[in-house]
Design an enzyme around this catalytic site. Sequence first.
Site, mmCIF file in Angstrom:
data_model
loop_
_atom_site.group_PDB
_atom_site.id
_atom_site.type_symbol
_atom_site.label_atom_id
_atom_site.label_comp_id
_atom_site.label_asym_id
_atom_site.label_seq_id
_atom_site.Cartn_x
_atom_site.Cartn_y
_atom_site.Cartn_z
ATOM 1 N N GLN A 43 0.811 -1.212 0.000
ATOM 2 C CA GLN A 43 0.000 0.000 0.000
ATOM 3 C C GLN A 43 0.848 1.267 0.000
ATOM 4 O O GLN A 43 0.358 2.333 -0.336
ATOM 5 C CB GLN A 43 -0.910 0.020 1.232
ATOM 6 C CG GLN A 43 -2.013 -1.001 1.183
ATOM 7 C CD GLN A 43 -2.672 -1.187 2.539
ATOM 8 O OE1 GLN A 43 -2.019 -1.513 3.522
ATOM 9 N NE2 GLN A 43 -3.974 -0.975 2.602
ATOM 10 N N HIS A 140 2.611 -9.471 4.782
ATOM 11 C CA HIS A 140 1.316 -8.798 4.654
ATOM 12 C C HIS A 140 0.756 -9.139 3.267
ATOM 13 O O HIS A 140 0.645 -8.276 2.401
ATOM 14 C CB HIS A 140 1.507 -7.293 4.833
ATOM 15 C CG HIS A 140 0.239 -6.544 5.104
ATOM 16 N ND1 HIS A 140 0.046 -5.793 6.235
ATOM 17 C CD2 HIS A 140 -0.907 -6.434 4.394
ATOM 18 C CE1 HIS A 140 -1.170 -5.243 6.205
ATOM 19 N NE2 HIS A 140 -1.760 -5.617 5.100
ATOM 20 N N ASN A 185 0.217 -10.918 8.858
ATOM 21 C CA ASN A 185 -0.866 -9.956 9.048
ATOM 22 C C ASN A 185 -2.222 -10.586 8.762
ATOM 23 O O ASN A 185 -2.409 -11.238 7.734
ATOM 24 C CB ASN A 185 -0.684 -8.761 8.107
ATOM 25 C CG ASN A 185 -1.753 -7.710 8.342
ATOM 26 O OD1 ASN A 185 -1.771 -7.066 9.391
ATOM 27 N ND2 ASN A 185 -2.667 -7.566 7.404
ATOM 28 N N GLU A 186 -3.174 -10.362 9.644
ATOM 29 C CA GLU A 186 -4.559 -10.811 9.439
ATOM 30 C C GLU A 186 -4.618 -12.186 8.783
ATOM 31 O O GLU A 186 -5.144 -12.361 7.680
ATOM 32 C CB GLU A 186 -5.338 -9.799 8.580
ATOM 33 C CG GLU A 186 -5.635 -8.515 9.310
ATOM 34 C CD GLU A 186 -6.496 -7.540 8.492
ATOM 35 O OE1 GLU A 186 -6.784 -7.819 7.322
ATOM 36 O OE2 GLU A 186 -6.873 -6.506 9.039
ATOM 37 N N TYR A 325 -12.406 -3.274 12.313
ATOM 38 C CA TYR A 325 -12.989 -2.173 11.546
ATOM 39 C C TYR A 325 -14.481 -2.016 11.796
ATOM 40 O O TYR A 325 -14.972 -0.935 11.997
ATOM 41 C CB TYR A 325 -12.748 -2.357 10.043
ATOM 42 C CG TYR A 325 -11.297 -2.374 9.662
ATOM 43 C CD1 TYR A 325 -10.642 -1.201 9.306
ATOM 44 C CD2 TYR A 325 -10.567 -3.562 9.656
ATOM 45 C CE1 TYR A 325 -9.305 -1.203 8.952
ATOM 46 C CE2 TYR A 325 -9.226 -3.565 9.299
ATOM 47 C CZ TYR A 325 -8.601 -2.400 8.960
ATOM 48 O OH TYR A 325 -7.287 -2.413 8.613
#
Length: 366
Positions: A43, A140, A185-186, A325
Amino acid sequence: MRVLLSVIYIFLLLALSGRCSDVYSRSDFPEGFTFGSATSAYQWEGAVDEDGKKPSVWDTFLHSRNLENGDIACDGYHNYKEDVKLMVETGLDAFRFSISWSRLIPNGRGPVNPKGLQFYKNFIQQLVSHGIEPHVTLHHYDLPQFLEDDYGGWINRRIIKDFTAYADVCFREFGNHVKFWTTINEANVFTIGGYNDGTSPPGRCSNCSSGNSSTETYIVGNNLLLAHASASRLYKQKYKEKQGGSVGFSLYAFEFVPYTSSSKDDEIAIQRAKDFFYGWTLGPLTFGDYPDEMKGAVGSRLPIFSEEESELVKGSSDFIGIMHYFPAFVEDIKVEPSLSRNPDFYSDMGVSLTYLRNRSDFGVRV
Ligand SMILES: *[C@@H]1O[C@H](CO)[C@@H](O)[C@H](O)[C@H]1NC(C)=O
Ligand SMILES: *[C@@H]1O[C@H](CO)[C@@H](O)[C@H](O)[C@H]1NC(C)=O
Ligand SMILES: *[C@@H]1O[C@H](CO)[C@@H](O)[C@H](O)[C@H]1NC(C)=O
């Protein structure tokens, strides 16, 4: 099985907080609370093929579908000094970012790219010298494409060895300054998106050009845990005493809300949703095995930990990072496998989720 959530750090995701009438200040938070912001290599960095970086599965996924991509992104690779200045002005204590595996080690294994190495050293130095604590994520979603092509990436157990070797380079080169390491990540979102739904890289699923949502979702989840645990053991054995850092794992977390306030079935469904979304990884990390509910529902498609693997995974996370979120309503209904007749993560879980992305969604339903 009840899931133990031990959260020892939380990043506030201010971006989604919307217009709040309440005003908060630092004094509303406990002494020593860390305020930070976060991004990922894909990102933020851009410089997609510069200075020896090779493609990751993100690059391939978006380019092959002609979608918007991160070739330039925020151009952090070139503008990192400016960005650190902005962090200082914002008053951040910490910055969480990920390392692009294929920038540091272009083929995922083998030689380190000296320019990639220098970039991360410079960036970390820039953060530390401005009093901003780096929190580093190793993976990620952006697996080196070479490993995906070579042996199928995360569906193959060979990934465990390559991931551990990559982690070794990161601990060795950056561990003097980096004390907070997140391996994956996640993990739940990466696995479901990449191998059950096929909506994120590497884009595999039963109804995709390749993949098998019935089996690969669980195989990848298993390999992620083993790779994490292997890297974590390496850190303990080789670096922890000298560097004094910690190694954790991160998950995506909804708040699960019953769809109907009166239905006992929805309450039971919430427990099932927790077992699948959280217990899937927190069970092994805490107790060395998957939740019974999951074993029952997935059956022989769920990999089995050997005794040695179970011991390796159990207790391998110094902390659990939680990304949150929005909440999700949970309804106890039989779910048809989404895109093919084969069972998948959702039909195994057997609940329907309705996502609540904002306050007005919440207002409509409650
Ligand atoms: C997925 O794998 C299972 C178990 O090997 C098999 O029964 C099923 O047919 C496969 N599904 C697809 C879509 O290939
Ligand atoms: C995949 O899903 C699409 C849309 O749901 C459908 O049109 C298509 O036939 C499916 N393909 C396979 C191989 O099942
Ligand atoms: C809330 O989310 C829904 C989609 O889930 C969207 O249609 C709606 O415009 C959003 N409302 C606001 C205020 O952002």
